[in-house]
Design a protein around this motif. Structure first.
Motif, PDB file in Angstrom:
ATOM      1  N   ASP A  63      -1.632  -9.339   5.429  1.00  0.00           N
ATOM      2  CA  ASP A  63      -2.812  -8.780   4.753  1.00  0.00           C
ATOM      3  C   ASP A  63      -3.042  -7.406   5.152  1.00  0.00           C
ATOM      4  O   ASP A  63      -3.207  -6.412   4.244  1.00  0.00           O
ATOM      5  CB  ASP A  63      -4.117  -9.541   5.203  1.00  0.00           C
ATOM      6  N   LEU A  64      -2.563  -6.757   6.326  1.00  0.00           N
ATOM      7  CA  LEU A  64      -2.760  -5.542   6.991  1.00  0.00           C
ATOM      8  C   LEU A  64      -1.673  -4.631   5.964  1.00  0.00           C
ATOM      9  O   LEU A  64      -1.778  -3.696   5.626  1.00  0.00           O
ATOM     10  CB  LEU A  64      -2.487  -5.377   8.211  1.00  0.00           C
ATOM     11  N   GLN A  65      -0.504  -5.179   5.955  1.00  0.00           N
ATOM     12  CA  GLN A  65       0.603  -4.564   5.190  1.00  0.00           C
ATOM     13  C   GLN A  65       0.398  -4.438   3.871  1.00  0.00           C
ATOM     14  O   GLN A  65       0.713  -3.246   3.553  1.00  0.00           O
ATOM     15  CB  GLN A  65       1.972  -5.196   5.549  1.00  0.00           C
ATOM     16  N   LYS A  66      -0.342  -5.052   3.217  1.00  0.00           N
ATOM     17  CA  LYS A  66      -0.650  -4.897   1.780  1.00  0.00           C
ATOM     18  C   LYS A  66      -1.600  -3.679   1.572  1.00  0.00           C
ATOM     19  O   LYS A  66      -1.337  -2.962   0.587  1.00  0.00           O
ATOM     20  CB  LYS A  66      -1.275  -6.199   1.163  1.00  0.00           C
ATOM     21  N   VAL A  67      -2.246  -3.334   2.330  1.00  0.00           N
ATOM     22  CA  VAL A  67      -3.229  -2.043   2.272  1.00  0.00           C
ATOM     23  C   VAL A  67      -2.661  -0.991   3.159  1.00  0.00           C
ATOM     24  O   VAL A  67      -3.034   0.338   2.958  1.00  0.00           O
ATOM     25  CB  VAL A  67      -4.593  -2.318   3.099  1.00  0.00           C
ATOM     26  N   THR A  68      -1.459  -1.214   3.851  1.00  0.00           N
ATOM     27  CA  THR A  68      -0.797   0.109   4.536  1.00  0.00           C
ATOM     28  C   THR A  68       0.543   0.543   3.976  1.00  0.00           C
ATOM     29  O   THR A  68       0.989   1.482   4.257  1.00  0.00           O
ATOM     30  CB  THR A  68      -0.963  -0.131   5.963  1.00  0.00           C
ATOM     31  N   ASN A  69       1.397  -0.410   3.369  1.00  0.00           N
ATOM     32  CA  ASN A  69       2.561   0.025   2.887  1.00  0.00           C
ATOM     33  C   ASN A  69       2.367   0.786   1.675  1.00  0.00           C
ATOM     34  O   ASN A  69       1.811   0.216   0.659  1.00  0.00           O
ATOM     35  CB  ASN A  69       3.088  -1.603   2.354  1.00  0.00           C
ATOM     36  N   GLY A  71      -0.959   1.516  -4.019  1.00  0.00           N
ATOM     37  CA  GLY A  71      -1.590   1.750  -5.346  1.00  0.00           C
ATOM     38  C   GLY A  71      -1.953   0.471  -6.287  1.00  0.00           C
ATOM     39  O   GLY A  71      -2.491   0.740  -7.261  1.00  0.00           O
ATOM     40  N   THR A  72      -1.498  -0.657  -5.801  1.00  0.00           N
ATOM     41  CA  THR A  72      -1.689  -1.895  -6.532  1.00  0.00           C
ATOM     42  C   THR A  72      -3.046  -2.420  -6.058  1.00  0.00           C
ATOM     43  O   THR A  72      -3.444  -3.621  -6.529  1.00  0.00           O
ATOM     44  CB  THR A  72      -0.717  -2.721  -6.257  1.00  0.00           C
ATOM     45  N   ILE A  73      -3.643  -2.013  -5.004  1.00  0.00           N
ATOM     46  CA  ILE A  73      -5.044  -2.822  -4.484  1.00  0.00           C
ATOM     47  C   ILE A  73      -5.822  -1.507  -4.436  1.00  0.00           C
ATOM     48  O   ILE A  73      -5.916  -0.710  -3.775  1.00  0.00           O
ATOM     49  CB  ILE A  73      -4.716  -2.996  -3.026  1.00  0.00           C
ATOM     50  N   MET A  74      -6.895  -2.159  -5.136  1.00  0.00           N
ATOM     51  CA  MET A  74      -8.108  -1.228  -5.238  1.00  0.00           C
ATOM     52  C   MET A  74      -9.294  -1.533  -4.280  1.00  0.00           C
ATOM     53  O   MET A  74      -9.367  -2.691  -3.940  1.00  0.00           O
ATOM     54  CB  MET A  74      -8.616  -1.500  -6.665  1.00  0.00           C
ATOM     55  N   GLY A  75     -10.039  -0.325  -4.165  1.00  0.00           N
ATOM     56  CA  GLY A  75     -11.320  -0.573  -3.501  1.00  0.00           C
ATOM     57  C   GLY A  75     -11.101  -0.779  -1.914  1.00  0.00           C
ATOM     58  O   GLY A  75     -11.889  -1.525  -1.310  1.00  0.00           O
ATOM     59  N   VAL A  76     -10.057  -0.374  -1.172  1.00  0.00           N
ATOM     60  CA  VAL A  76      -9.748  -0.459   0.163  1.00  0.00           C
ATOM     61  C   VAL A  76     -10.515   0.539   0.944  1.00  0.00           C
ATOM     62  O   VAL A  76     -10.365   1.653   0.621  1.00  0.00           O
ATOM     63  CB  VAL A  76      -8.510  -0.548   0.467  1.00  0.00           C
ATOM     64  N   THR A  77     -11.663   0.279   1.681  1.00  0.00           N
ATOM     65  CA  THR A  77     -12.360   1.149   2.335  1.00  0.00           C
ATOM     66  C   THR A  77     -12.018   1.118   3.740  1.00  0.00           C
ATOM     67  O   THR A  77     -11.103   0.292   4.544  1.00  0.00           O
ATOM     68  CB  THR A  77     -13.973   0.740   2.580  1.00  0.00           C
ATOM     69  N   PRO A  78     -12.166   2.405   4.455  1.00  0.00           N
ATOM     70  CA  PRO A  78     -11.826   2.399   6.069  1.00  0.00           C
ATOM     71  C   PRO A  78     -12.275   1.363   6.746  1.00  0.00           C
ATOM     72  O   PRO A  78     -11.798   0.695   7.636  1.00  0.00           O
ATOM     73  CB  PRO A  78     -12.451   3.757   6.443  1.00  0.00           C
ATOM     74  N   GLU A  86      -7.015  -4.297  10.779  1.00  0.00           N
ATOM     75  CA  GLU A  86      -6.440  -4.211  12.179  1.00  0.00           C
ATOM     76  C   GLU A  86      -6.852  -4.903  13.395  1.00  0.00           C
ATOM     77  O   GLU A  86      -6.296  -5.128  14.192  1.00  0.00           O
ATOM     78  CB  GLU A  86      -6.507  -2.897  12.277  1.00  0.00           C
ATOM     79  N   ALA A  87      -8.434  -5.084  13.339  1.00  0.00           N
ATOM     80  CA  ALA A  87      -8.849  -5.610  14.425  1.00  0.00           C
ATOM     81  C   ALA A  87      -8.527  -7.277  14.550  1.00  0.00           C
ATOM     82  O   ALA A  87      -8.354  -7.887  15.634  1.00  0.00           O
ATOM     83  CB  ALA A  87     -10.603  -5.632  14.408  1.00  0.00           C
ATOM     84  N   ASN A  88      -8.597  -7.912  13.455  1.00  0.00           N
ATOM     85  CA  ASN A  88      -8.174  -9.023  13.266  1.00  0.00           C
ATOM     86  C   ASN A  88      -6.597  -9.333  13.615  1.00  0.00           C
ATOM     87  O   ASN A  88      -6.354 -10.321  14.406  1.00  0.00           O
ATOM     88  CB  ASN A  88      -8.371  -9.542  11.775  1.00  0.00           C
ATOM     89  N   VAL A  89      -5.573  -8.426  13.369  1.00  0.00           N
ATOM     90  CA  VAL A  89      -4.298  -8.466  13.800  1.00  0.00           C
ATOM     91  C   VAL A  89      -4.553  -8.414  15.307  1.00  0.00           C
ATOM     92  O   VAL A  89      -3.742  -9.082  16.028  1.00  0.00           O
ATOM     93  CB  VAL A  89      -3.629  -7.669  13.165  1.00  0.00           C
ATOM     94  N   SER A  90      -5.093  -7.510  15.931  1.00  0.00           N
ATOM     95  CA  SER A  90      -5.187  -7.266  17.237  1.00  0.00           C
ATOM     96  C   SER A  90      -5.592  -8.447  18.162  1.00  0.00           C
ATOM     97  O   SER A  90      -5.097  -8.959  19.056  1.00  0.00           O
ATOM     98  CB  SER A  90      -6.039  -6.022  17.758  1.00  0.00           C
ATOM     99  N   GLU A  91      -6.587  -9.134  17.471  1.00  0.00           N
ATOM    100  CA  GLU A  91      -7.300 -10.332  18.015  1.00  0.00           C
ATOM    101  C   GLU A  91      -6.687 -11.382  18.099  1.00  0.00           C
ATOM    102  O   GLU A  91      -6.309 -12.037  18.961  1.00  0.00           O
ATOM    103  CB  GLU A  91      -8.590 -10.573  17.478  1.00  0.00           C
ATOM    104  N   LEU A  92      -5.727 -11.736  16.847  1.00  0.00           N
ATOM    105  CA  LEU A  92      -4.713 -12.881  16.849  1.00  0.00           C
ATOM    106  C   LEU A  92      -3.621 -12.499  17.540  1.00  0.00           C
ATOM    107  O   LEU A  92      -3.058 -13.482  18.192  1.00  0.00           O
ATOM    108  CB  LEU A  92      -4.440 -13.019  15.404  1.00  0.00           C
ATOM    109  N   ARG A  93      -3.175 -11.267  17.722  1.00  0.00           N
ATOM    110  CA  ARG A  93      -1.940 -11.219  18.486  1.00  0.00           C
ATOM    111  C   ARG A  93      -2.357 -11.375  20.131  1.00  0.00           C
ATOM    112  O   ARG A  93      -1.593 -11.918  20.957  1.00  0.00           O
ATOM    113  CB  ARG A  93      -1.514  -9.635  18.492  1.00  0.00           C
ATOM    114  N   GLY A  94      -3.604 -11.051  20.279  1.00  0.00           N
ATOM    115  CA  GLY A  94      -4.132 -11.497  22.005  1.00  0.00           C
ATOM    116  C   GLY A  94      -4.067 -13.166  22.105  1.00  0.00           C
ATOM    117  O   GLY A  94      -3.658 -13.508  22.965  1.00  0.00           O
ATOM    118  N   ARG A  95      -4.324 -13.731  20.960  1.00  0.00           N
ATOM    119  CA  ARG A  95      -4.684 -15.042  21.078  1.00  0.00           C
ATOM    120  C   ARG A  95      -3.298 -15.760  21.091  1.00  0.00           C
ATOM    121  O   ARG A  95      -3.202 -16.622  21.912  1.00  0.00           O
ATOM    122  CB  ARG A  95      -5.251 -15.598  19.582  1.00  0.00           C
TER     123      ARG A  95
END
Length: 328
Positions: free
Chosen positions: A65-71, A76-83, A90-99
């Protein structure tokens, strides 16, 4: 009364195995429980547990999911991505990596615990082989009590400290030199048996009329120290023992007097008495340790037994049974 109530297990239960047939039902159930726990730990340590699988799967999905908005090729294919949305991903990836890291840590800990559990079971099974043909009865004894202000964990630690102290005392008794008097008795008996082994055979000369004297040539000499090879005993030693046993005994006694440390020595009788007392104290302490371990495990605490725990204490069986071979 028994230290801990244990569920009965059907003798046909495959977890019991052939080696547990000598055990009473409560002890057999305890051993089956230990085997189940070892299998569970092995499964967790292999990385196939549900926690590990779920953590890996969730992390891979979150990273996708993170790669879709950072690749750059996909942005350009994903609309409406806010900071804010990006920060959440990113926080979700970090949390799951810790898990996943925590799951891997549990797997590593389980791997060590599984190894210890297998070693404990192996030691119990080796001990059981020494009890083949013996009647194995349950241990009967009063339940231990916590000391004032003490909890279960502290009781286990106290018992384990005492066990370490007793092991050191037992080692010291085993290592104590023998008394010079005992050494001299042994040396005298040894020379006497060497003398017999070194004696010539005169039967052919006396009875057969053959002008020959035969000297011993057997490969083994049986002495109070057990069978020993002639390669380790010079022929001159057996010959000297036959020719002048008194001289050889006196020489050995002089050497013993020079080498002995009678102040630190123990007679065979004193050594046996001390070991009997220390071993009984150690087994009693191990039984108390097992009682509190069982209590902690029932409360949900993840705690392991010592791999060198006395099987009689772990299984709750009689003290009259043989001690494990490496019990000190």
């Amino acid at each position: 009364m028994r230290f801990a109530k244990q569920s009965k297990l059907d003798p046909a239960d495959p977890r019991m195995g052939d080696k547990t047939v000598v055990l009473p039902p409560g002890a057999a159930a305890k051993l089956a429980m230990l085997r189940d726990r070892a299998a569970e730990l092995h499964y967790i340590s292999s990385g196939r547990g549900e926690d590990m699988h779920a953590a890996r799967s969730a992390l891979e999905h979150a990273k996708a999911d993170l790669q879709k908005v950072t690749n750059p090729r996909l942005v350009g294919t994903i609309m409406g991505v806010t900071p804010e949305h990006l920060a959440v991903l990113e926080a979700n990836v970090s949390e799951l990596r810790g898990r996943l890291d925590r799951a891997e840590t549990r797997s590593t800990e389980a791997r060590e615990a599984a190894k210890e559990a297998r070693l404990l079971i192996s030691n119990i099974e080796k001990w059981m082989s020494r009890c083949s043909g013996l009647r194995v009865a349950d241990h009967q004894g009063a339940e231990p009590k916590l000391r004032r202000g003490e909890n279960g964990v502290e009781a286990v630690e106290r018992c384990q400290r005492r066990i370490r102290e007793l092991k050191a005392d037992i080692h010291q008794v085993h290592s104590a030199p023998i008394h010079s008097n005992d050494a001299k008795v042994f040396a005298s008996a040894y020379v006497e048996q060497l003398r017999a082994a070194g004696a010539p055979n005169l039967s052919l000369l006396i009875e057969g009329g053959v002008r020959r004297i035969e000297w011993p040539a057997q490969e083994l000499v049986h002495t109070v120290a057990g069978p020993i090879s002639n390669r380790n005993v010079p022929p001159e030693a057996a010959f000297a023992a036959w020719l002048q046993p008194d001289v050889l005994v006196a020489a050995l006694h002089r050497e013993i007097d020079e080498c002995s440390d009678d102040d630190a020595a123990l007679s065979a009788e004193d050594r046996a008495k001390k070991l009997t007392t220390l071993m009984a104290d150690k087994l009693s302490t191990e039984r108390e340790e097992e009682y509190w371990l069982q209590d902690l495990i029932r409360s949900g605490m993840n705690i392991s037994r010592r791999i060198d725990a006395d099987p009689r204490s772990v299984l709750g069986v009689s003290s009259d049974l043989p001690a494990p071979e490496d019990s000190f």
